[in-house]
Design an enzyme around this catalytic site. Structure first.
Site, PDB file in Angstrom:
ATOM      1  N   CYS A   2      -7.716 -14.419  21.016  1.00  0.00           N
ATOM      2  CA  CYS A   2      -6.721 -13.839  20.127  1.00  0.00           C
ATOM      3  C   CYS A   2      -6.584 -12.357  20.396  1.00  0.00           C
ATOM      4  O   CYS A   2      -7.143 -11.815  21.338  1.00  0.00           O
ATOM      5  CB  CYS A   2      -7.130 -14.068  18.670  1.00  0.00           C
ATOM      6  SG  CYS A   2      -7.595 -15.767  18.308  1.00  0.00           S
ATOM      7  N   ARG A  50      -2.919 -15.219  17.120  1.00  0.00           N
ATOM      8  CA  ARG A  50      -3.855 -16.287  17.477  1.00  0.00           C
ATOM      9  C   ARG A  50      -3.386 -17.172  18.627  1.00  0.00           C
ATOM     10  O   ARG A  50      -2.236 -17.599  18.669  1.00  0.00           O
ATOM     11  CB  ARG A  50      -4.101 -17.180  16.253  1.00  0.00           C
ATOM     12  CG  ARG A  50      -5.184 -18.232  16.512  1.00  0.00           C
ATOM     13  CD  ARG A  50      -5.345 -19.202  15.367  1.00  0.00           C
ATOM     14  NE  ARG A  50      -6.501 -20.075  15.579  1.00  0.00           N
ATOM     15  CZ  ARG A  50      -6.688 -21.240  15.000  1.00  0.00           C
ATOM     16  NH1 ARG A  50      -5.797 -21.701  14.136  1.00  0.00           N
ATOM     17  NH2 ARG A  50      -7.759 -21.959  15.253  1.00  0.00           N
ATOM     18  N   LEU A  51      -4.324 -17.445  19.515  1.00  0.00           N
ATOM     19  CA  LEU A  51      -4.191 -18.500  20.511  1.00  0.00           C
ATOM     20  C   LEU A  51      -5.158 -19.587  20.072  1.00  0.00           C
ATOM     21  O   LEU A  51      -6.375 -19.402  20.100  1.00  0.00           O
ATOM     22  CB  LEU A  51      -4.559 -17.986  21.906  1.00  0.00           C
ATOM     23  CG  LEU A  51      -4.471 -18.991  23.065  1.00  0.00           C
ATOM     24  CD1 LEU A  51      -3.029 -19.413  23.301  1.00  0.00           C
ATOM     25  CD2 LEU A  51      -5.059 -18.392  24.341  1.00  0.00           C
ATOM     26  N   SER A  52      -4.647 -20.713  19.631  1.00  0.00           N
ATOM     27  CA  SER A  52      -5.474 -21.740  18.998  1.00  0.00           C
ATOM     28  C   SER A  52      -6.267 -22.528  20.033  1.00  0.00           C
ATOM     29  O   SER A  52      -5.695 -23.186  20.895  1.00  0.00           O
ATOM     30  CB  SER A  52      -4.593 -22.701  18.186  1.00  0.00           C
ATOM     31  OG  SER A  52      -3.856 -21.987  17.217  1.00  0.00           O
ATOM     32  N   ILE A  54     -10.099 -23.578  19.032  1.00  0.00           N
ATOM     33  CA  ILE A  54     -11.051 -24.346  18.230  1.00  0.00           C
ATOM     34  C   ILE A  54     -10.537 -24.427  16.795  1.00  0.00           C
ATOM     35  O   ILE A  54     -10.047 -23.428  16.253  1.00  0.00           O
ATOM     36  CB  ILE A  54     -12.456 -23.691  18.251  1.00  0.00           C
ATOM     37  CG1 ILE A  54     -13.060 -23.774  19.661  1.00  0.00           C
ATOM     38  CG2 ILE A  54     -13.397 -24.340  17.247  1.00  0.00           C
ATOM     39  CD1 ILE A  54     -14.396 -23.073  19.804  1.00  0.00           C
ATOM     40  N   GLY A  76     -12.261 -13.936  20.479  1.00  0.00           N
ATOM     41  CA  GLY A  76     -13.298 -14.478  21.334  1.00  0.00           C
ATOM     42  C   GLY A  76     -13.681 -15.894  20.968  1.00  0.00           C
ATOM     43  O   GLY A  76     -12.941 -16.606  20.303  1.00  0.00           O
ATOM     44  N   ASP A 100     -15.231 -21.351  14.461  1.00  0.00           N
ATOM     45  CA  ASP A 100     -16.363 -20.483  14.785  1.00  0.00           C
ATOM     46  C   ASP A 100     -16.248 -19.140  14.086  1.00  0.00           C
ATOM     47  O   ASP A 100     -17.244 -18.451  13.859  1.00  0.00           O
ATOM     48  CB  ASP A 100     -16.491 -20.297  16.305  1.00  0.00           C
ATOM     49  CG  ASP A 100     -15.214 -19.783  16.959  1.00  0.00           C
ATOM     50  OD1 ASP A 100     -14.142 -19.853  16.337  1.00  0.00           O
ATOM     51  OD2 ASP A 100     -15.298 -19.320  18.114  1.00  0.00           O
ATOM     52  N   VAL A 283      -4.773 -19.501  44.186  1.00  0.00           N
ATOM     53  CA  VAL A 283      -3.633 -18.807  44.798  1.00  0.00           C
ATOM     54  C   VAL A 283      -4.093 -18.178  46.108  1.00  0.00           C
ATOM     55  O   VAL A 283      -5.289 -18.003  46.355  1.00  0.00           O
ATOM     56  CB  VAL A 283      -3.055 -17.702  43.886  1.00  0.00           C
ATOM     57  CG1 VAL A 283      -2.499 -18.292  42.603  1.00  0.00           C
ATOM     58  CG2 VAL A 283      -4.090 -16.618  43.585  1.00  0.00           C
ATOM     59  N   SER A 358     -14.158 -19.458  34.927  1.00  0.00           N
ATOM     60  CA  SER A 358     -14.101 -18.617  36.119  1.00  0.00           C
ATOM     61  C   SER A 358     -15.508 -18.151  36.470  1.00  0.00           C
ATOM     62  O   SER A 358     -16.429 -18.267  35.665  1.00  0.00           O
ATOM     63  CB  SER A 358     -13.174 -17.420  35.873  1.00  0.00           C
ATOM     64  OG  SER A 358     -12.899 -16.739  37.078  1.00  0.00           O
TER      65      SER A 358
END
Length: 614
Positions: A2, A50-52, A54, A76, A100, A283, A358
């Site tokens: 997020c 927010r990037l959902s 969990i 995080g 979390d 890439v 990564s």
């Protein structure tokens, strides 16, 4: 994953606070396109995008505790949150959702600042205590997630990205020329203060408290190395493999699909072999001999691992056109040309998944950089008295560029004098001669002196690792990893930078890391349990970029030359020296590509943030 932002102690009206907060949030909407929220009181304004990943339905922030006295904004992932949740329930805490994030709130209630020692993950978060009128913020152990702050007219202003801080009324943009001077050597900013004067980063492994206009900062984690005898080779290999198994499993916790970056090197390949996802992304650049592309290696491995493999060839034109966008998302200039390749692989992955793994951190922990072989290579002269070595170096410096010259010069220096990290672009003398304005910047040696002092009793290679863990890893590697992935609303996870992995790696003796002129010696042996031998032994390439060739060609050469002679360049540099670097490189007399790129990246960043928005 997020984005968080906010300000404390502002005298703005409630209506103005929300307008300011919304403006800050819009500047980082790419970090969280799924939802957003605000929390505004007389003393605090907190924002969240927010990037959902969990608890998709209930993890909305800002998040309050039961009685509304504590409010959290968190960027995080906490990988051991289920274990902590169970422990907190036993202490009497009641949970309202399954995220979390809520673990941090209840953990702070019970453990206070000791919370940071219990959590495992990547994080930059802040908790506002309405009752005490106090703010607590923390950044993770290694600096995976960012946290920036400044003070404007008495208000404490913070955010996940610097561009958010620029939206706060009264912010005055000014280039930090002391940082610029250090950047010319390091290719990133190694200082606590950023390229924007007055804006600071909370350093990795640190937390801060703010109350009544006073900010207190404390370090809670120091990645010191404690090499010791850990048993036989086979025993160490077993421990590496078991520890990585557990870490990768932890990093797969998500309510969405997880993919993997696959460069073709051993680090990302090892994780891809262990993870439970099904998609991998690579890439490269088109050339005749795979010198600038690992796609063929990655494709072969993906087939063996049964992964769906997605690739993209980056054209020269695409790369060039993306540079201003990349500098915008980075917030600060970076002389690491591989960051742009990372931008494209993240763009490709974001078409299919929300999360990727990564391989960042493996080289710093297990001894993967070729430069770590240098102490062994220099031993043929290092036994000589230092005075004699210095005298030999003075003679060598007067010689033309012949084989062995640089070896003699480097052998004359202690590791503290010759090593500032994986990049050493301009020497202290060169950067002073290049810059128009004098700054109070310390020499590279003086800047790192205190850090080196902490590990003075370790072998040279371990000293080098410690420098990289404190500077190179957060300043270059993790900065670009976070910003390039989040530019495309993609969460990037790094299983090597797990606390348990570090506790193992910190104890490895030098011979476990470097042996028989090979880096990551026992780590590579561990990877052979799930990777083909040629993948385990392959030398590190990362995402190599052919800038050395491109900047000799049109239209790049002319466009860079035009930027190097611009009014903006004249404000900071003796431009005739920049032109000389270009001409010397084009003529093939010297490879100045990294020096040219480092200056060009700064001038592009300056154009984006100071000229086009003026």
């Amino acid at each position: 994953m997020c984005g968080i932002c906010g300000f404390l102690g502002s005298n703005e009206t409630k209506e103005n606070k929300e307008a300011i907060l919304r403006s800050m949030m819009r500047a980082m909407k790419h970090r969280g396109p799924d939802s957003e929220g605000v929390h505004i009181t007389d003393d605090a304004a907190l924002g969240f995008v927010r990037l959902s990943i969990i608890d998709l339905s209930d993890g909305t922030q800002p998040m309050d505790n039961e009685d509304g006295t504590l409010t959290l904004v968190f960027n995080g992932e906490i990988y051991n949150y289920k274990k902590l949740r169970k422990e907190l329930k036993e202490l009497g805490h009641t949970f309202a959702n399954h995220s979390d994030s809520e673990t941090l709130l209840h953990g702070y209630e019970s453990w206070g600042t000791d919370l940071v020692q219990k959590i495992r993950g990547m994080f930059g978060f802040g908790i506002w205590d309405e009752k005490e009128k106090k703010f607590f913020a923390a950044r993770d152990f290694f600096g995976i997630k960012p946290f920036f702050y400044t003070v404007i007219d008495g208000a404490f202003v913070f955010a996940s990205e610097i561009k958010c801080l620029l939206e706060y009324p009264g912010f005055k943009k000014e280039v930090n020329q002391e940082v610029l001077e250090q950047y010319l050597s390091f290719q990133y900013s190694p200082l606590e203060e950023t390229f924007f004067k007055g804006v600071y980063r909370l350093m990795p492994g640190h937390f801060l408290t703010w109350k009544d206009g006073e900010t207190m900062i404390e370090r809670y984690f120091d990645p010191t190395l404690t090499p010791k005898n850990m048993g036989t080779d086979d025993e160490i290999i077993d421990r590496i493999d078991r520890t990585m198994d557990k870490s990768v499993k932890r990093h797969m916790v998500a309510d969405v699909e997880v993919g993997a970056f696959l460069s073709g090197g051993v680090d990302s390949s090892y994780i891809a072999a262990k993870f439970t996802g099904k998609k991998a992304f690579t890439v490269g650049f088109l050339d005749d001999h795979n010198k600038y592309s690992e796609i063929s290696y990655a494709r072969e491995l993906a087939q063996k691992l049964g992964l769906e493999h997605y690739t993209k060839i980056i054209s020269k034109e695409e790369y060039w056109e993306s540079i201003p966008k990349v500098m915008y998302h980075l917030d600060e200039p970076s002389g690491d040309a591989a960051g742009i390749a990372l931008y494209f692989v993240a763009q490709e992955a974001a078409k299919y998944v929300k999360v990727v793994t990564s391989g960042e951190g493996s080289d710093e922990l297990f001894g993967g950089y070729n430069i770590y072989l240098e102490p062994h290579d220099l031993k043929y002269l290092s036994w000589l008295p230092k005075g004699l070595r210095k005298a030999m170096a003075k003679v060598a410096e007067k010689l033309p560029d012949v084989k062995g010259k640089n070896y003699i010069i480097r052998a004359s220096k202690d590791v503290e004098e010759r090593f500032i990290g994986n990049a050493h672009i301009f020497s202290d003398e060169e950067r002073r001669e290049l810059l128009v304005n004098k700054t109070p910047a310390k020499s590279s040696y003086d800047l790192l002196k205190t850090t080196y002092k902490k590990v003075e009793k370790l072998e040279d290679m371990n000293k080098m690792q410690y420098i990289d863990l404190n500077y190179w890893l957060p300043g270059d590697i993790l900065q670009k990893a976070d910003k390039m992935s989040m530019a495309h609303s993609l969460e990037l996870r790094v299983p090597f930078l797990d606390r348990d992995v570090f506790e193992l790696a910190r104890c490895l003796p030098t011979k476990a890391k470097v042996r028989d002129h090979q880096t990551k010696y026992l780590f590579r042996k561990a990877t052979e349990r799930c990777l083909p031998h040629d993948s385990a032994e392959r030398k590190k390439l990362g995402f190599p970029v052919p800038i050395r060739v491109w900047i000799k060609e049109e239209p790049w050469y002319s466009e860079i030359l035009e930027m190097f002679t611009s009014n903006a360049a004249k404000e900071f540099f003796h431009t005739e020296k920049l032109v000389a670097l270009m001409e010397e490189h084009k003529a093939g007399r010297k490879d100045n590509s990294r020096k040219i790129w480092t200056v060009f990246a700064f001038l592009t960043w300056h154009k984006v943030f100071f000229e086009e928005t003026a």
